[in-house]
Design a protein around this motif. Structure first.
Motif, mmCIF file in Angstrom:
data_model
loop_
_atom_site.group_PDB
_atom_site.id
_atom_site.type_symbol
_atom_site.label_atom_id
_atom_site.label_comp_id
_atom_site.label_asym_id
_atom_site.label_seq_id
_atom_site.Cartn_x
_atom_site.Cartn_y
_atom_site.Cartn_z
ATOM 1 N N ARG A 41 0.871 -1.181 0.000
ATOM 2 C CA ARG A 41 0.000 0.000 0.000
ATOM 3 C C ARG A 41 0.907 1.229 0.000
ATOM 4 O O ARG A 41 1.444 1.615 1.033
ATOM 5 N N SER B 4 0.155 4.398 -0.869
ATOM 6 C CA SER B 4 -0.504 5.637 -0.451
ATOM 7 C C SER B 4 -1.872 5.260 0.097
ATOM 8 O O SER B 4 -2.270 4.096 0.044
ATOM 9 N N LYS B 5 -2.618 6.254 0.562
ATOM 10 C CA LYS B 5 -3.921 5.939 1.150
ATOM 11 C C LYS B 5 -4.894 5.348 0.137
ATOM 12 O O LYS B 5 -5.798 4.621 0.500
ATOM 13 N N ASP B 6 -4.720 5.617 -1.167
ATOM 14 C CA ASP B 6 -5.642 5.042 -2.142
ATOM 15 C C ASP B 6 -5.007 4.136 -3.182
ATOM 16 O O ASP B 6 -5.686 3.739 -4.090
ATOM 17 N N GLY C 139 -5.817 1.555 -7.835
ATOM 18 C CA GLY C 139 -6.225 2.678 -6.995
ATOM 19 C C GLY C 139 -5.717 3.973 -7.578
ATOM 20 O O GLY C 139 -5.497 4.089 -8.776
ATOM 21 N N SER D 287 -6.112 8.039 -8.492
ATOM 22 C CA SER D 287 -7.166 9.001 -8.794
ATOM 23 C C SER D 287 -8.330 8.406 -9.576
ATOM 24 O O SER D 287 -9.424 8.937 -9.558
ATOM 25 N N ALA E 31 -10.165 4.845 -9.721
ATOM 26 C CA ALA E 31 -10.275 3.479 -9.208
ATOM 27 C C ALA E 31 -10.805 2.491 -10.239
ATOM 28 O O ALA E 31 -10.738 1.287 -10.026
#
Length: 136
Positions: free
Chosen positions: A64, A66-68, A85, A87, A89
């Motif tokens: 992971r 980054s957060k997304d 993930g 910007s 998805a």
């Protein structure tokens, strides 16, 4: 003409994938996270619909970043293969260099050009974005 599926995988062959959907774009990313994750001055990606990407052999390791966003790579040889993930998805970012036929996909844009290393000179006319490519 219909899209001809593409395949790829890691350096040691333990993890393989297949792409059944036409990429929405081919992009070069100069951001520091891509540079660090690949140990390279930039990464060349194709963005494919999430539903068109399938692992066909082995199980990739995941990080992971980054957060997304999660980056997938071979746990044996370390080859980075794909990112999910970010910007958009709906799209998976597949590293062009991990494809069996990387010459099929030519980047048309570059993201994070504002932090491109000053000695990187690409021989392609690219649509340039100072931050993320808005299409990806």
């Amino acid at each position: 003409m219909a899209f001809r599926p593409a395949e790829g995988g890691c350096l040691c062959g333990a993890v393989r994938y297949r792409i059944d959907a036409e990429p929405k774009l081919a992009d070069i990313c100069h951001c520091s996270m891509c540079r660090k994750s690949a140990g390279a001055p930039f990464i060349a990606w194709i963005a494919v619909p999430h539903t068109g990407f399938h692992w066909t052999k082995g199980e990739p390791a995941a990080y992971r970043s980054s957060k997304d966003a999660t980056r997938y790579f071979c746990g044996r040889c370390g080859s980075q293969l794909m990112m999910r993930g970010g910007s958009n998805a709906e799209l998976d970012g597949v590293l062009i260099g991990s494809l069996d036929e990387p010459a099929r996909f030519v980047p048309t844009a570059e993201g994070w050009a504002s932090v491109k290393l000053p000695w990187v000179k690409l021989g392609l006319p690219l649509e340039s974005h100072p931050k993320d490519n808005p299409a990806f």
